[in-house]
Design an enzyme around this catalytic site. Structure first.
Site, PDB file in Angstrom:
ATOM      1  N   SER A  28      -5.563 -14.254   9.966  1.00 62.32           N
ATOM      2  CA  SER A  28      -4.277 -15.042  10.142  1.00 62.32           C
ATOM      3  C   SER A  28      -4.289 -16.039  11.266  1.00 62.32           C
ATOM      4  O   SER A  28      -3.820 -17.206  10.875  1.00 62.32           O
ATOM      5  CB  SER A  28      -2.944 -14.124  10.144  1.00 62.32           C
ATOM      6  OG  SER A  28      -3.107 -13.113   9.134  1.00 62.32           O
ATOM      7  N   ARG A  32      -4.660 -20.136  10.521  1.00 60.50           N
ATOM      8  CA  ARG A  32      -3.627 -21.078  10.966  1.00 60.50           C
ATOM      9  C   ARG A  32      -4.241 -22.124  12.179  1.00 60.50           C
ATOM     10  O   ARG A  32      -4.035 -23.328  12.159  1.00 60.50           O
ATOM     11  CB  ARG A  32      -2.578 -20.358  11.514  1.00 60.50           C
ATOM     12  CG  ARG A  32      -1.757 -19.789  10.595  1.00 60.50           C
ATOM     13  CD  ARG A  32      -0.815 -18.501  11.089  1.00 60.50           C
ATOM     14  NE  ARG A  32       0.166 -18.053  10.068  1.00 60.50           N
ATOM     15  CZ  ARG A  32      -0.267 -17.269   9.052  1.00 60.50           C
ATOM     16  NH1 ARG A  32      -1.427 -16.524   9.064  1.00 60.50           N
ATOM     17  NH2 ARG A  32       0.857 -16.738   8.147  1.00 60.50           N
ATOM     18  N   ASP A  54     -13.066 -14.899   4.049  1.00 58.48           N
ATOM     19  CA  ASP A  54     -11.872 -15.562   4.052  1.00 58.48           C
ATOM     20  C   ASP A  54     -11.848 -16.856   5.092  1.00 58.48           C
ATOM     21  O   ASP A  54     -11.636 -18.039   4.791  1.00 58.48           O
ATOM     22  CB  ASP A  54     -10.730 -14.888   4.563  1.00 58.48           C
ATOM     23  CG  ASP A  54      -9.959 -14.201   3.079  1.00 58.48           C
ATOM     24  OD1 ASP A  54     -10.547 -14.534   2.144  1.00 58.48           O
ATOM     25  OD2 ASP A  54      -8.713 -13.996   3.328  1.00 58.48           O
ATOM     26  N   ASN A  98     -10.995 -15.511  -3.214  1.00 62.02           N
ATOM     27  CA  ASN A  98      -9.849 -14.864  -3.708  1.00 62.02           C
ATOM     28  C   ASN A  98      -9.075 -14.783  -2.195  1.00 62.02           C
ATOM     29  O   ASN A  98      -8.438 -13.956  -2.066  1.00 62.02           O
ATOM     30  CB  ASN A  98     -10.099 -13.235  -3.948  1.00 62.02           C
ATOM     31  CG  ASN A  98      -8.912 -12.640  -4.514  1.00 62.02           C
ATOM     32  OD1 ASN A  98      -7.946 -13.352  -4.868  1.00 62.02           O
ATOM     33  ND2 ASN A  98      -8.897 -11.527  -4.399  1.00 62.02           N
ATOM     34  N   GLY A 100      -5.939 -15.899  -0.447  1.00 66.47           N
ATOM     35  CA  GLY A 100      -4.590 -16.421  -0.741  1.00 66.47           C
ATOM     36  C   GLY A 100      -4.261 -17.198   0.331  1.00 66.47           C
ATOM     37  O   GLY A 100      -3.717 -18.327   0.245  1.00 66.47           O
ATOM     38  N   ARG A 128      -2.819 -14.704  -9.048  1.00 67.48           N
ATOM     39  CA  ARG A 128      -1.835 -14.689  -8.182  1.00 67.48           C
ATOM     40  C   ARG A 128      -0.836 -15.870  -8.199  1.00 67.48           C
ATOM     41  O   ARG A 128      -1.134 -16.994  -8.097  1.00 67.48           O
ATOM     42  CB  ARG A 128      -2.661 -14.433  -6.706  1.00 67.48           C
ATOM     43  CG  ARG A 128      -3.487 -13.220  -6.658  1.00 67.48           C
ATOM     44  CD  ARG A 128      -4.387 -13.523  -5.447  1.00 67.48           C
ATOM     45  NE  ARG A 128      -3.647 -13.099  -4.390  1.00 67.48           N
ATOM     46  CZ  ARG A 128      -4.382 -12.985  -3.180  1.00 67.48           C
ATOM     47  NH1 ARG A 128      -5.652 -13.152  -2.834  1.00 67.48           N
ATOM     48  NH2 ARG A 128      -3.523 -12.665  -1.992  1.00 67.48           N
ATOM     49  N   SER A 175       5.212 -15.064   2.509  1.00 63.37           N
ATOM     50  CA  SER A 175       5.699 -15.922   3.598  1.00 63.37           C
ATOM     51  C   SER A 175       4.766 -17.002   3.733  1.00 63.37           C
ATOM     52  O   SER A 175       4.811 -18.026   4.709  1.00 63.37           O
ATOM     53  CB  SER A 175       5.558 -14.979   5.123  1.00 63.37           C
ATOM     54  OG  SER A 175       4.219 -14.531   5.301  1.00 63.37           O
ATOM     55  N   GLN A 176       3.357 -16.878   3.147  1.00 64.64           N
ATOM     56  CA  GLN A 176       2.344 -18.208   3.361  1.00 64.64           C
ATOM     57  C   GLN A 176       2.940 -19.431   2.766  1.00 64.64           C
ATOM     58  O   GLN A 176       2.581 -20.278   3.251  1.00 64.64           O
ATOM     59  CB  GLN A 176       1.170 -17.270   2.914  1.00 64.64           C
ATOM     60  CG  GLN A 176       0.484 -16.545   3.765  1.00 64.64           C
ATOM     61  CD  GLN A 176      -1.026 -15.859   3.226  1.00 64.64           C
ATOM     62  OE1 GLN A 176      -1.443 -16.502   1.901  1.00 64.64           O
ATOM     63  NE2 GLN A 176      -1.477 -15.142   3.563  1.00 64.64           N
ATOM     64  N   SER A 202       7.772 -10.264   5.351  1.00 68.31           N
ATOM     65  CA  SER A 202       6.584 -10.639   6.715  1.00 68.31           C
ATOM     66  C   SER A 202       7.131 -11.737   7.452  1.00 68.31           C
ATOM     67  O   SER A 202       6.384 -12.576   7.654  1.00 68.31           O
ATOM     68  CB  SER A 202       5.357 -11.037   5.985  1.00 68.31           C
ATOM     69  OG  SER A 202       4.871  -9.976   4.696  1.00 68.31           O
ATOM     70  N   ASP A 318       0.615  -5.480   5.397  1.00 70.40           N
ATOM     71  CA  ASP A 318      -0.762  -5.367   5.399  1.00 70.40           C
ATOM     72  C   ASP A 318      -1.292  -4.013   5.948  1.00 70.40           C
ATOM     73  O   ASP A 318      -2.458  -3.658   5.739  1.00 70.40           O
ATOM     74  CB  ASP A 318      -1.653  -6.404   6.269  1.00 70.40           C
ATOM     75  CG  ASP A 318      -1.462  -7.590   5.239  1.00 70.40           C
ATOM     76  OD1 ASP A 318      -1.316  -7.795   4.166  1.00 70.40           O
ATOM     77  OD2 ASP A 318      -1.755  -8.809   5.943  1.00 70.40           O
ATOM     78  N   GLU A 346      -4.547  -9.237  -3.107  1.00 69.18           N
ATOM     79  CA  GLU A 346      -5.827  -9.191  -3.700  1.00 69.18           C
ATOM     80  C   GLU A 346      -5.938  -8.210  -4.892  1.00 69.18           C
ATOM     81  O   GLU A 346      -6.654  -8.456  -6.032  1.00 69.18           O
ATOM     82  CB  GLU A 346      -6.952  -8.626  -2.652  1.00 69.18           C
ATOM     83  CG  GLU A 346      -7.348  -9.540  -1.589  1.00 69.18           C
ATOM     84  CD  GLU A 346      -6.388  -9.736  -0.521  1.00 69.18           C
ATOM     85  OE1 GLU A 346      -6.702 -10.675   0.672  1.00 69.18           O
ATOM     86  OE2 GLU A 346      -5.244  -9.166  -0.581  1.00 69.18           O
ATOM     87  N   ARG A 349      -1.604  -3.501  -4.714  1.00 66.37           N
ATOM     88  CA  ARG A 349      -1.292  -2.784  -3.721  1.00 66.37           C
ATOM     89  C   ARG A 349      -0.509  -1.448  -3.691  1.00 66.37           C
ATOM     90  O   ARG A 349      -0.463  -0.765  -2.627  1.00 66.37           O
ATOM     91  CB  ARG A 349      -1.346  -3.577  -2.254  1.00 66.37           C
ATOM     92  CG  ARG A 349      -2.711  -4.221  -2.099  1.00 66.37           C
ATOM     93  CD  ARG A 349      -2.798  -4.823  -0.836  1.00 66.37           C
ATOM     94  NE  ARG A 349      -3.810  -5.518  -0.089  1.00 66.37           N
ATOM     95  CZ  ARG A 349      -4.095  -6.363   0.424  1.00 66.37           C
ATOM     96  NH1 ARG A 349      -3.008  -6.646   1.586  1.00 66.37           N
ATOM     97  NH2 ARG A 349      -5.300  -6.927   1.048  1.00 66.37           N
ATOM     98  N   HIS A 389     -10.681  -5.587   0.271  1.00 69.41           N
ATOM     99  CA  HIS A 389     -10.933  -5.136   1.629  1.00 69.41           C
ATOM    100  C   HIS A 389     -10.268  -4.024   2.315  1.00 69.41           C
ATOM    101  O   HIS A 389     -10.750  -3.270   2.902  1.00 69.41           O
ATOM    102  CB  HIS A 389     -11.266  -6.204   2.734  1.00 69.41           C
ATOM    103  CG  HIS A 389      -9.889  -7.183   2.909  1.00 69.41           C
ATOM    104  ND1 HIS A 389      -9.289  -7.468   3.976  1.00 69.41           N
ATOM    105  CD2 HIS A 389      -8.935  -7.748   1.966  1.00 69.41           C
ATOM    106  CE1 HIS A 389      -8.312  -8.216   3.945  1.00 69.41           C
ATOM    107  NE2 HIS A 389      -8.022  -8.226   2.722  1.00 69.41           N
ATOM    108  N   ARG A 390      -8.663  -4.159   2.335  1.00 71.68           N
ATOM    109  CA  ARG A 390      -8.080  -3.309   2.805  1.00 71.68           C
ATOM    110  C   ARG A 390      -8.079  -1.835   2.043  1.00 71.68           C
ATOM    111  O   ARG A 390      -7.833  -0.966   2.910  1.00 71.68           O
ATOM    112  CB  ARG A 390      -6.641  -3.814   2.992  1.00 71.68           C
ATOM    113  CG  ARG A 390      -6.478  -5.045   3.779  1.00 71.68           C
ATOM    114  CD  ARG A 390      -5.049  -5.315   4.492  1.00 71.68           C
ATOM    115  NE  ARG A 390      -5.339  -6.607   5.185  1.00 71.68           N
ATOM    116  CZ  ARG A 390      -5.990  -7.040   6.130  1.00 71.68           C
ATOM    117  NH1 ARG A 390      -6.335  -6.141   7.021  1.00 71.68           N
ATOM    118  NH2 ARG A 390      -5.745  -7.995   6.585  1.00 71.68           N
ATOM    119  N   LYS A 415     -14.545  -9.698   3.485  1.00 72.68           N
ATOM    120  CA  LYS A 415     -13.465 -10.699   3.311  1.00 72.68           C
ATOM    121  C   LYS A 415     -12.891 -11.120   4.536  1.00 72.68           C
ATOM    122  O   LYS A 415     -12.394 -12.330   4.907  1.00 72.68           O
ATOM    123  CB  LYS A 415     -12.601 -10.286   2.220  1.00 72.68           C
ATOM    124  CG  LYS A 415     -11.295 -11.134   2.089  1.00 72.68           C
ATOM    125  CD  LYS A 415     -10.578 -10.594   1.062  1.00 72.68           C
ATOM    126  CE  LYS A 415      -8.888 -11.485   0.758  1.00 72.68           C
ATOM    127  NZ  LYS A 415      -9.382 -12.942   0.265  1.00 72.68           N
TER     128      LYS A 415
END
Length: 437
Positions: A28, A32, A54, A98, A100, A128, A175-176, A202, A318, A346, A349, A389-390, A415
């Site tokens: 993250s 940024r 990513d 993928n 986001g 998405r 929130s992105q 988030s 997350d 992704e 979830r 990935h998570r 990722k």
């Protein structure tokens, strides 16, 4: 990691997991910082950069836009020669896989810069939602649209840049959206005021974005709750910036301590971290673990039998999969809520996580915004990861206690954390069994 999607890995039960580890840099924060550095005047020196799928997607995209990025051989240091807020028109077709983060941040940035672009990715990316972001940036002349008219990528941009004024953005999906608009806002031709409509999910990620923006010399003021003012136009300044270890990645190692009865210190993260996911340790504390803060890291030690909890994880969503795996080893049910937006990650979830946890013997009650996990006798299973990935990293924690857990497509961890299974092996001292399909 080069294994195909047919590869499986079985993490071997390890006994107590004791040790310390420093995860790679935050995804993250890396993405940024890359956006702000790309828009800055001068060359920014980034250290602690995460090298993953990513971040590579983001770097490749920025290079297509004439941003020079020089990486060290290990990819952990980057010198970014920014374009200084140039409003020169560009034309590019950008592949975002993928990621986001990449598509949301670049949609805002490229719309604010002006030009003609098409952003697209894998099939899941095209499912998405991004409609709320497109609606928001079009309020200031952004010229962005969903190619298929369904509110999802591919995204087309035909923009002369942002005019400024007032923008309203929905806060309940990602929130992105807000973060992307805030980072692009300095490019506006006049001051921009951003209003968040509805619940903001988030929030810690928004605070992170604000901190990064301010580090690069631009001020964003929250004039009233949910209203952010940017005195555009202004230009980011090149700086030296050190990126924290990834707190979401840290959750797997803290969880390893919890489920194994051990003690694990994650180095480089403290309560002062910009990432809200350090709050995951508070969940473990409620479940019975001991959490120790130090200037150089946070340690989690198992404190006896784990107990189930009821927790709103909206601010640390997350880490939902991580806590769900820990819940398998607790006494009593664990209820997680406040994370309806996790359905748009992704993979779904909530539903997909519930499906796999049931294979392990748990009873799962699914809600719109979460799930209730009631542990049962653990059993061996082959688990799908849904190219998430998570999922893969969380299920590996279960394998530290329960034999016979096969995880499909472990390569999807590339990722955000390509070295995950190697780092887990070093921490536990246990080898993993890999099987090619």
């Amino acid at each position: 990691m080069s294994e195909s999607s047919q590869t499986t890995v079985e993490v071997q039960p390890s006994g107590q997991v004791n040790g310390s580890i420093r995860p790679p840099g935050s995804k993250s924060l890396t993405n940024r910082a890359l956006i702000c550095a790309a828009l800055a005047r001068g060359t920014t020196h980034l250290t602690g950069v995460l090298r993953s799928e990513d971040t590579e997607v983001m770097i490749d995209a920025l290079r297509q836009l004439d941003v020079r990025i020089d990486l060290s051989p290990d990819g952990r240091v980057a010198d970014v020669s920014g374009i200084g807020g140039s409003d020169a028109s560009h034309k590019a077709e950008v592949y975002v896989a993928n990621s986001g983060t990449t598509i949301r941040f670049l949609t805002a940035m490229l719309s604010a810069l002006g030009g003609n672009y098409r952003l697209h990715g894998i099939d899941r990316m095209h499912q998405r939602p991004i409609g709320d972001l497109l609606t928001a940036i079009n309020q200031t002349g952004g010229g962005a649209s969903s190619e298929r008219g369904d509110g999802c990528p591919p995204v087309r941009i035909d923009s002369q840049g942002w005019q400024g004024g007032k923008v309203t953005v929905g806060g309940n999906v990602s929130s992105q959206y807000l973060s992307g608009i805030m980072m692009a806002a300095p490019l506006s031709r006049s001051p921009l005021e951003i209003h968040v409509e509805g619940e903001l999910v988030s929030r810690p990620y928004v605070d992170m974005t604000l901190a990064v923006i301010r580090s690069f010399g631009v001020d964003v003021t929250e004039t009233t709750p949910g209203v952010f003012a940017v005195q555009a136009p202004c230009v980011y300044q090149a700086i030296e910036y050190d990126i924290e270890p990834d707190a979401s990645a840290a959750s797997y190692f803290w969880a390893a301590a919890a489920v194994s009865g051990g003690t694990v210190k994650v180095e480089g993260l403290t309560r002062a971290a910009l990432q809200g996911d350090v709050g995951f340790v508070d969940c473990l504390a409620k479940m019975g673990c001991t959490v120790t803060d130090a200037p150089d890291g946070i340690t989690v030690a198992a404190g006896g039998p784990l107990r189930g909890i009821d927790v709103d994880m909206n601010q640390i969503s997350d880490t939902v999969q991580t806590l769900s795996v820990v819940a398998l080893f607790a006494e009593g049910p664990t209820t997680i809520h406040g994370v309806a937006h996790n359905r748009f990650k992704e993979t779904d979830r909530i539903t997909d996580l519930a499906t796999e946890l049931r294979k392990l013997g748990a009873t799962i009650e699914e809600f719109d915004d979460g799930l209730k996990i009631t542990p049962g006798p653990l059993r061996a299973a082959t688990l799908e990861t849904y190219n998430d990935h998570r999922m893969a990293m969380s299920f590996a924690v279960a394998g530290l206690r329960a034999p016979g857990i096969q995880i499909k497509n472990p390569a999807c961890t590339a990722k955000t954390y390509p070295e995950y299974f190697a780092d887990l092996q070093r921490l536990t001292g246990q080898s993993h069994h890999w099987t090619a399909g």
